[in-house]
Design an enzyme around this catalytic site. Sequence first.
Site, mmCIF file in Angstrom:
data_model
loop_
_atom_site.group_PDB
_atom_site.id
_atom_site.type_symbol
_atom_site.label_atom_id
_atom_site.label_comp_id
_atom_site.label_asym_id
_atom_site.label_seq_id
_atom_site.Cartn_x
_atom_site.Cartn_y
_atom_site.Cartn_z
ATOM 1 C CE1 TYR A 138 -4.186 -1.586 -0.279
ATOM 2 C CE2 TYR A 138 -2.947 -3.211 0.921
ATOM 3 C CZ TYR A 138 -4.055 -2.872 0.276
ATOM 4 O OH TYR A 138 -4.944 -3.672 -0.153
ATOM 5 C CD GLN A 173 -16.973 -0.728 -7.409
ATOM 6 O OE1 GLN A 173 -17.007 -0.229 -8.567
ATOM 7 N NE2 GLN A 173 -17.140 -1.872 -7.130
ATOM 8 C CG ASP A 181 -8.364 7.140 -7.411
ATOM 9 O OD1 ASP A 181 -9.003 8.068 -7.469
ATOM 10 O OD2 ASP A 181 -8.466 6.070 -8.094
ATOM 11 C CG HIS A 196 -14.371 -0.573 -2.049
ATOM 12 N ND1 HIS A 196 -14.115 -1.031 -3.422
ATOM 13 C CD2 HIS A 196 -15.181 -1.593 -1.548
ATOM 14 C CE1 HIS A 196 -15.064 -1.944 -3.655
ATOM 15 N NE2 HIS A 196 -15.865 -2.088 -2.496
ATOM 16 C CB CYS A 246 -6.388 2.451 15.358
ATOM 17 S SG CYS A 246 -5.896 1.556 16.625
#
Length: 232
Positions: free
Chosen positions: A53, A88, A91, A106, A114
């Site tokens: 990620y 979805q 970005d 999403h 957390c």
Amino acid sequence: MEKIVILTGAGISAESGLITFRDEGGLWAQHRIEDVATPEGFARDPALVQGFYNARRVQAAKVHPNAAHQALARLQSEWPGDVVIVTQNVDNLHEAGGAEDVIHMHGSLDRALCATCGHRWAAPPEMAVGEPCPTCAEPTARPDVVWFGEMPYHMDEIYSHLSSASIFAAIGTSGQVYPAAAFVHEAQTAGSQTLEINLEPTMGASVFDDRLVGKATETVPQWVDRLLRQTD
């Protein structure tokens, strides 16, 4: 005035240079879904997941909104009724293109979550394994994205918008992933006119009342222009 609800998927950002989930040679092609996009994968190898990620965050920071993102922002600002954008995508290209109040079902690459207390905050460019939560200090920070097996965000709000939509458009989405794949049925139950805009017809294209085929940067501005001419 009529409410428009728009669902966008990876196809709308592809022309900005973001590799989609199904593209060969991209980040997704280098990893198994089970390893980088599930809670179990994160538990097994948090370093791999954080690195994946982090790379996606770097990639997303290099791209810019395209004409399709900008056209939807213009529709929001000029349409006399409500225009709700549900995406979805993780970005921020809709916001960069001028859209407001985008519903990220999403999650977002630029947010951290957390896993202990549920607090959310702006993610640093590079998240490390054991990143502490600024609220509870537990070393359980993770990307604030929805992984396979997890419930998408804001579903009650999305269904509420679908139940009152006059027009529903799905743009650049495969129509294969639920619950988003069922949004067209929800909208039709509410009496919406439905439209699919995609580079090529999806397997579920026949469900929609109408279809536009072509690049999002061409078809979406054309569709927006037609809609706005109706208000003149």
